[in-house]
Design a protein around this motif. Structure first.
Motif, PDB file in Angstrom:
ATOM      1  N   THR A 100       0.827  -1.206   0.000  1.00 15.63           N
ATOM      2  CA  THR A 100       0.000   0.000   0.000  1.00 15.63           C
ATOM      3  C   THR A 100       0.861   1.256   0.000  1.00 15.63           C
ATOM      4  O   THR A 100       0.586   2.231  -0.718  1.00 15.63           O
ATOM      5  N   LEU A 101       1.934   1.246   0.822  1.00 12.12           N
ATOM      6  CA  LEU A 101       2.846   2.398   0.864  1.00 12.12           C
ATOM      7  C   LEU A 101       3.493   2.633  -0.491  1.00 12.12           C
ATOM      8  O   LEU A 101       3.607   3.775  -0.960  1.00 12.12           O
ATOM      9  N   ILE A 102       3.912   1.551  -1.134  1.00  9.31           N
ATOM     10  CA  ILE A 102       4.596   1.664  -2.425  1.00  9.31           C
ATOM     11  C   ILE A 102       3.620   2.139  -3.502  1.00  9.31           C
ATOM     12  O   ILE A 102       3.953   3.003  -4.333  1.00  9.31           O
ATOM     13  N   GLU A 103       2.415   1.584  -3.501  1.00  5.10           N
ATOM     14  CA  GLU A 103       1.402   2.016  -4.473  1.00  5.10           C
ATOM     15  C   GLU A 103       1.130   3.514  -4.353  1.00  5.10           C
ATOM     16  O   GLU A 103       1.028   4.229  -5.360  1.00  5.10           O
ATOM     17  N   GLU A 104       1.016   4.005  -3.126  1.00  8.19           N
ATOM     18  CA  GLU A 104       0.740   5.419  -2.913  1.00  8.19           C
ATOM     19  C   GLU A 104       1.895   6.288  -3.403  1.00  8.19           C
ATOM     20  O   GLU A 104       1.680   7.345  -4.017  1.00  8.19           O
ATOM     21  N   ARG A 105       3.130   5.867  -3.152  1.00 11.17           N
ATOM     22  CA  ARG A 105       4.279   6.661  -3.588  1.00 11.17           C
ATOM     23  C   ARG A 105       4.327   6.742  -5.117  1.00 11.17           C
ATOM     24  O   ARG A 105       4.569   7.816  -5.683  1.00 11.17           O
ATOM     25  N   TYR A 106       4.064   5.608  -5.818  1.00 15.00           N
ATOM     26  CA  TYR A 106       4.090   5.634  -7.273  1.00 15.00           C
ATOM     27  C   TYR A 106       2.901   6.413  -7.831  1.00 15.00           C
ATOM     28  O   TYR A 106       3.005   7.055  -8.886  1.00 15.00           O
ATOM     29  N   HIS A 110       3.460   9.595 -10.221  1.00 19.53           N
ATOM     30  CA  HIS A 110       2.789   9.654 -11.528  1.00 19.53           C
ATOM     31  C   HIS A 110       1.979  10.939 -11.658  1.00 19.53           C
ATOM     32  O   HIS A 110       1.999  11.606 -12.711  1.00 19.53           O
ATOM     33  N   ALA A 111       1.294  11.310 -10.594  1.00 19.59           N
ATOM     34  CA  ALA A 111       0.500  12.536 -10.610  1.00 19.59           C
ATOM     35  C   ALA A 111       1.383  13.765 -10.795  1.00 19.59           C
ATOM     36  O   ALA A 111       0.961  14.770 -11.382  1.00 19.59           O
ATOM     37  N   GLN A 112       2.607  13.698 -10.307  1.00 16.82           N
ATOM     38  CA  GLN A 112       3.555  14.803 -10.449  1.00 16.82           C
ATOM     39  C   GLN A 112       4.244  14.803 -11.809  1.00 16.82           C
ATOM     40  O   GLN A 112       5.039  15.704 -12.094  1.00 16.82           O
ATOM     41  N   GLY A 113       3.966  13.790 -12.625  1.00 16.83           N
ATOM     42  CA  GLY A 113       4.577  13.701 -13.932  1.00 16.83           C
ATOM     43  C   GLY A 113       6.015  13.218 -13.910  1.00 16.83           C
ATOM     44  O   GLY A 113       6.752  13.387 -14.883  1.00 16.83           O
ATOM     45  N   ARG A 114       6.424  12.579 -12.815  1.00 21.19           N
ATOM     46  CA  ARG A 114       7.817  12.148 -12.682  1.00 21.19           C
ATOM     47  C   ARG A 114       8.041  10.728 -13.178  1.00 21.19           C
ATOM     48  O   ARG A 114       9.176  10.302 -13.373  1.00 21.19           O
ATOM     49  N   ILE A 115       6.971   9.943 -13.343  1.00 18.32           N
ATOM     50  CA  ILE A 115       7.061   8.608 -13.942  1.00 18.32           C
ATOM     51  C   ILE A 115       5.891   8.454 -14.906  1.00 18.32           C
ATOM     52  O   ILE A 115       4.860   9.127 -14.774  1.00 18.32           O
ATOM     53  N   SER A 116       6.040   7.542 -15.884  1.00 17.36           N
ATOM     54  CA  SER A 116       5.001   7.381 -16.898  1.00 17.36           C
ATOM     55  C   SER A 116       3.948   6.361 -16.520  1.00 17.36           C
ATOM     56  O   SER A 116       2.815   6.427 -17.014  1.00 17.36           O
TER      57      SER A 116
END
Length: 281
Positions: A100-106, A110-116
């Protein structure tokens, strides 16, 4: 009773000299100020067997706390938790809380546009596999959660190797736990003072430090050479751990006063110049 602490850095980049291990330096200072006593600082390669051997060594030598840094990420060489699990006789299992922690971080990245793509692929899910009985610790900067588990009397904290992530996670999750352990152990308060001596040669200063240690055997006194020359002013660190902050400060102050008096005697007898006023930290 002291809170005996063992620091373990994991990473070949440290062993080959490519990266400077600033994490251990920073952690040693923080944990000392919290009342811990650092027994040993070690560094090992990215091998589960080497990591496990150090974990077992920490427990065998009576450590209360083990803090590891590095080896929590998604790549195959990130094997710190595997080594810890092997040493403690635990299995690595997928932790729902860690996932859950990892899902939230990704999701945030993603929302910040830092990963696709925020989806959890197998490499990302690897970071959620923890030794059984482990509490995942939120990483406010990176993606790999930290980990906290106990093995007998040994409290194990596994932190990321990226310094900014390590410091943030330590401040939020580890600091309060170690502070509570230190209070429970009655570790006391560490007080440190720095004393300019007016001397520029350690061999001349050595008899003064020997006298200080005889008069105050419970006080740590260490000179810090910086070279030779008339402009050099050797600094002595005077430090003590006491049952309370006031008692420790009084004891350190008494040792500092004794040191300054001995230095003044040396100056009056034709030795080096009179030292300047010392400072406390």
């Amino acid at each position: 009773m002291r809170l005996h602490t063992y620091l373990l850095t994991v990473g070949r980049e440290i062993l080959v000299g490519r990266t400077l291990d600033t994490n251990a330096h920073w952690l040693a200072g923080e944990i000392t100020r919290l009342g811990g006593t650092i027994l040993k600082i070690s560094c090992v390669d990215d091998h589960p067997q080497a990591i496990g051997a150090e974990v077992r060594s920490a427990r065998r030598h009576g450590s209360d706390v083990l803090v590891t840094t590095g080896g929590l990420g998604p790549t195959p060489d990130d094997v710190t938790l595997e080594g810890i699990a092997s040493a403690a006789g635990r299995r690595l299992r997928l932790s729902r809380a860690a996932r859950t922690l990892i899902e939230e971080r990704y999701r945030v990245l993603h929302a910040q546009g830092r990963i696709s793509d925020p989806a959890l692929n197998p490499a990302r899910l690897k970071m959620a596999r923890l030794p059984t009985g482990t509490t995942p610790l939120p990483n406010p900067i990176g993606t790999a959660p930290g980990a906290y588990l106990t093995w007998g009397r040994l409290h194990i904290f596994a932190l990321p190797g990226v310094p900014a992530e390590m410091k943030a996670l330590f401040a939020h999750e580890v600091n309060p736990r170690i502070e509570a352990l230190s209070c429970a152990a009655g570790s006391g308060t560490w007080v440190e003072m720095r004393v300019p001596t007016g001397m520029n040669d350690e061999s001349t200063l050595a008899p003064v430090l020997a006298a200080l240690r005889r008069a105050f055997p419970d006080v740590y006194a260490k000179s810090h050479p910086s070279g030779f020359g008339v402009a050099v002013d050797l600094i002595v660190t005077v430090a003590v751990r006491g049952s309370g902050g006031r008692a420790a400060r009084e004891r350190a102050s008494a040792a500092r006063a004794y040191l300054l008096n001995r230095l003044s005697v040396c100056a009056r007898s034709g030795g080096p110049r009179r030292p300047r006023r010392s400072s406390a930290s």
